[in-house]
Design a protein around this motif. Structure first.
Motif, PDB file in Angstrom:
ATOM      1  N   ILE A  18     -44.588  51.169  -9.401  1.00 31.55           N
ATOM      2  CA  ILE A  18     -44.300  50.159 -10.552  1.00 31.55           C
ATOM      3  C   ILE A  18     -42.689  50.220 -11.010  1.00 31.55           C
ATOM      4  CG2 ILE A  18     -44.687  49.537 -12.954  1.00 31.55           C
ATOM      5  CD1 ILE A  18     -47.576  50.113 -12.761  1.00 31.55           C
TER       6      ILE A  18
ATOM      7  N   HIS B 238     -40.761  48.812  -8.400  1.00 31.06           N
ATOM      8  CA  HIS B 238     -40.831  47.149  -8.193  1.00 31.06           C
ATOM      9  C   HIS B 238     -39.393  46.390  -8.589  1.00 31.06           C
ATOM     10  CE1 HIS B 238     -42.394  43.100  -7.905  1.00 31.06           C
ATOM     11  NE2 HIS B 238     -43.711  43.861  -7.333  1.00 31.06           N
TER      12      HIS B 238
ATOM     13  N   TRP C 257     -49.891  46.878 -11.454  1.00 27.49           N
ATOM     14  CA  TRP C 257     -48.872  46.780 -10.360  1.00 27.49           C
ATOM     15  C   TRP C 257     -48.936  45.312  -9.918  1.00 27.49           C
ATOM     16  CZ3 TRP C 257     -48.830  45.040  -5.470  1.00 27.49           C
ATOM     17  CH2 TRP C 257     -47.442  45.246  -4.719  1.00 27.49           C
TER      18      TRP C 257
ATOM     19  N   ASP D 194     -46.179  42.379  -9.740  1.00 28.84           N
ATOM     20  CA  ASP D 194     -46.044  41.688  -8.447  1.00 28.84           C
ATOM     21  C   ASP D 194     -46.153  40.152  -8.314  1.00 28.84           C
ATOM     22  OD1 ASP D 194     -45.107  42.200  -5.581  1.00 28.84           O
ATOM     23  OD2 ASP D 194     -47.074  41.140  -5.352  1.00 28.84           O
TER      24      ASP D 194
END
Length: 217
Positions: free
Chosen positions: A19, A22, A203, A207
Motif C-alpha cells: 500500500i 502504491h 489495497w 488500486d
C-alpha cells in the motif's frame, strides 16, 4: 498477555508495504495525484463508509460490555462527521455517484457477511484493518512528506495521521486483543484470515480508485 494484533500485523506487513508503494499513496503524498482520481476515491469512500458505519454498529451490539458497544456506536457516528467534513472540503457539494465500484461492493459485502454469519471475534478482526491501516498510512505520509504547506490533500492526510484518530485506533485494537485472548485456536485462525482478507481489500480499494474502476458489463 499475548498481543494478537501485533502478531497479525507482522504477518501482514507485506500488504502494508504494498500500500505504501502504491502510486495512489505515493502521489497523494507528493501532491501529484490527479484531482479526478482523488474525487473518484472520495466518492467511493463515501459509499464504503455508509456501509462500514452500519457494520461497526452491528459488531458493537454483539460485544459483551456496554462500554465496548458504546465505543463502536460512537465510532459509527464519528464517521458521519469526518465523512461530511472531508466531502465539504474535497467535493464541494458535488453530486455523488451512487454506484459502488466492484471493489467497494466486494469489500462492504465481505464485512457484512463476516459480521452477520461468523463469530463476534471474526467480525472484530474484519473491521480492524480499516482503522489500523489508515492510521499507519496517515503516519507514514506525515513522516515522509516534505510539502505539508502546499499539498492539496493535506486535510485528508491530517485526518488519519492525527492524534484523535490514534486514540480511536488504539481503543479498537485493545477490544479486539481482549476477545482474541479468550478465543479458541480455531477462532484465532479464522480471525487472522479475516484480518488478512480485509487488509488485502484495503489495497484493492486504493488500486480500484487509482484506476477509476468501473463495472465491465
Amino acid at each position: 498477555m499475548p498481543n494478537w494484533y501485533n502478531k497479525v500485523r507482522q504477518d501482514t506487513n507485506y500488504i502494508l508495504e504494498a500500500i505504501q508503494k502504491h502510486p495512489f499513496i505515493t502521489q497523494l503524498m507528493d501532491g501529484t495525484l490527479p484531482d479526478d482520481v482523488f474525487r473518484f476515491y472520495i466518492n467511493q469512500d463515501a459509499l464504503y463508509l455508509a456501509e462500514y458505519k452500519k457494520n461497526l454498529a452491528a459488531v458493537g451490539i454483539k460485544c459483551n460490555k456496554s462500554s465496548e458497544t458504546q465505543y463502536f456506536l460512537d465510532a459509527a457516528t464519528g464517521i458521519i462527521a469526518v465523512e461530511n467534513a472531508l466531502h465539504q472540503v474535497f467535493l464541494k457539494n458535488e453530486i455523488l455517484d451512487k454506484e459502488p465500484s466492484p471493489t467497494c461492493e466486494l469489500y462492504t459485502s465481505y464485512l457484512t457477511k463476516i459480521i452477520n454469519n461468523h463469530s463476534l471475534e471474526e467480525g472484530l478482526a474484519a473491521i480492524l484493518p480499516c482503522f489500523t491501516i489508515y492510521k499507519e498510512i496517515g503516519d507514514y505520509i506525515l513522516k515522509h512528506q516534505n510539502n505539508k504547506d502546499n499539498n492539496p490533500y493535506q486535510d485528508w492526510i491530517n485526518t488519519y495521521g492525527g492524534t484523535a484518530f490514534e486514540e480511536s485506533v488504539n481503543k479498537a485494537t485493545a477490544i479486539v486483543n481482549k476477545y482474541a485472548n479468550n478465543a479458541s485456536e480455531t477462532i484465532l485462525q479464522n480471525m487472522e484470515q479475516a484480518f488478512i482478507k480485509a487488509s488485502k481489500l484495503e489495497w484493492l480499494f486504493w488500486d480500484s480508485a487509482y484506476n477509476k474502476e468501473q463495472w465491465k458489463i
